[in-house]
Design an enzyme around this catalytic site. Sequence first.
Site, PDB file in Angstrom:
ATOM      1  N   ASN A 210       0.845  -1.194   0.000  1.00 17.16           N
ATOM      2  CA  ASN A 210       0.000   0.000   0.000  1.00 17.16           C
ATOM      3  C   ASN A 210       0.880   1.244   0.000  1.00 17.16           C
ATOM      4  O   ASN A 210       2.106   1.149  -0.053  1.00 17.16           O
ATOM      5  CB  ASN A 210      -0.953  -0.014   1.199  1.00 17.16           C
ATOM      6  CG  ASN A 210      -0.217  -0.137   2.513  1.00 17.16           C
ATOM      7  OD1 ASN A 210       0.531   0.759   2.909  1.00 17.16           O
ATOM      8  ND2 ASN A 210      -0.415  -1.259   3.201  1.00 17.16           N
ATOM      9  N   ASP A 279      -4.620  -6.594   4.987  1.00 17.05           N
ATOM     10  CA  ASP A 279      -5.730  -7.407   5.490  1.00 17.05           C
ATOM     11  C   ASP A 279      -5.769  -8.779   4.825  1.00 17.05           C
ATOM     12  O   ASP A 279      -6.310  -9.723   5.384  1.00 17.05           O
ATOM     13  CB  ASP A 279      -7.060  -6.695   5.236  1.00 17.05           C
ATOM     14  CG  ASP A 279      -7.187  -5.411   6.030  1.00 17.05           C
ATOM     15  OD1 ASP A 279      -6.730  -5.374   7.190  1.00 17.05           O
ATOM     16  OD2 ASP A 279      -7.726  -4.426   5.481  1.00 17.05           O
ATOM     17  N   LYS A 289       9.419 -17.291 -10.281  1.00 21.27           N
ATOM     18  CA  LYS A 289       8.649 -16.216 -10.901  1.00 21.27           C
ATOM     19  C   LYS A 289       7.500 -16.775 -11.733  1.00 21.27           C
ATOM     20  O   LYS A 289       7.696 -17.672 -12.559  1.00 21.27           O
ATOM     21  CB  LYS A 289       9.562 -15.363 -11.790  1.00 21.27           C
ATOM     22  CG  LYS A 289       8.825 -14.243 -12.520  1.00 21.27           C
ATOM     23  CD  LYS A 289       9.754 -13.500 -13.457  1.00 21.27           C
ATOM     24  CE  LYS A 289       8.970 -12.475 -14.273  1.00 21.27           C
ATOM     25  NZ  LYS A 289       9.841 -11.764 -15.234  1.00 21.27           N
TER      26      LYS A 289
END
Length: 407
Positions: A210, A279, A289
């Site tokens: 974030n 969350d 990958k």
Amino acid sequence: MMKKRILLCVTGGIAVYKSVALTSKLSQAGYDVKVIMTKSAMQFVTPLTFQAMSRNDVYFDTFDEKDSAKIAHIDLADWADLVVVAPATANTIGKLANGIADDMVTTTLLATTAPVWIAPAMNVHMYDHPAVKKNIDTLHAFGHRFIEPSEGFLACGYIGKGRLEEPEKIVALIHDKLSDQHMYKLKNKKILITAGPTREHVDPVRFFTNHSSGKMGYAIAEKAAQWGADVTLISGPVSLSAPENVEIVRVDTAEEMRIAVFERYREADVVIKSAAVADYRPSVQYDEKMKKQEGPMKMEFERTIDILKSLGEEKDHQVLVGFAAETQDVEYHAIKKLQSKNADIIVANNIKQEGAGFSGDTNIVTFYHRDGTKKALTLLSKEKVAEELLEEILPLVNREGQGQDVL
């Protein structure tokens, strides 16, 4: 107040005249002030003016050793309790960000271990230039603090952000930093703070995260340490330097943060959870990958453990403070969080509001208390918000049996 030592570095710009007033006001307030000038600054004001205001020698030549027993720029660097660069030109900011030391000011700045505060003053377009912004970000990462310029009519004729902050405001900020009035407010208190984002990995290349910068949590940690607290800062990945006198524990994921918090929870008097913890995390983390494929991709997520709720369920004597970054119905969500997490204070803001976002240096918050009271703050620096929050916490941490009743 014991006489504190301010090293004022004055660089070239029309705002130098404000630095004369700043020197005078600092001297009148009881600070011991010494001044270093660049050659450009001397084009606007002579060293004699600062000498008269500070009643100390003024320095401007790296090779002019006023005392042969000392190396001047090293002696000044060690002497200072606080270094203030005011005004700070784009040129000096760029030099400092890139480690260039070609005059008395920049040489001393590289040598000092004291806190460095930088007060920019320049044309509005210069201040907004990507190179200047990058250099400021670099200095932020070094741990230097900026005194934001104010908006108004500039000497160049433009109107905008670029005016050196008023001397009275700078003196007030310095006094708050160096005065002893808060030094023992949190003495012997153990404060645990979380800050920054977490990263939830998909594979060795990708992760979900974030926009949290960690600035709010770091500001709280710095202020709590200044107030005498024993501070531990558990930080997600950010580009900030550790505050002075703070133990820092660096983590990456939500689970790592949860473990680090609970390892220290029982000993804490106050826990301030300002981190933006994920969350959800990917249900599967790949060792190699992931390769792109034709068409859309679906990914399954699972809940992470709610750290704040877990802390609320297990607290006995701790004061528990949570944060709520919202985009709508701020008060509703803040009160709901206060109740469901068994917190003592929720610090809530609307991140869509100008000046209250993640990465800025300011915030607009409201404190919601478990007794139903609330306190709304106007636009303030994150350092000032940190101070206001600690003032709200003080009555709780000094009260017997705080934080035991569930709403």
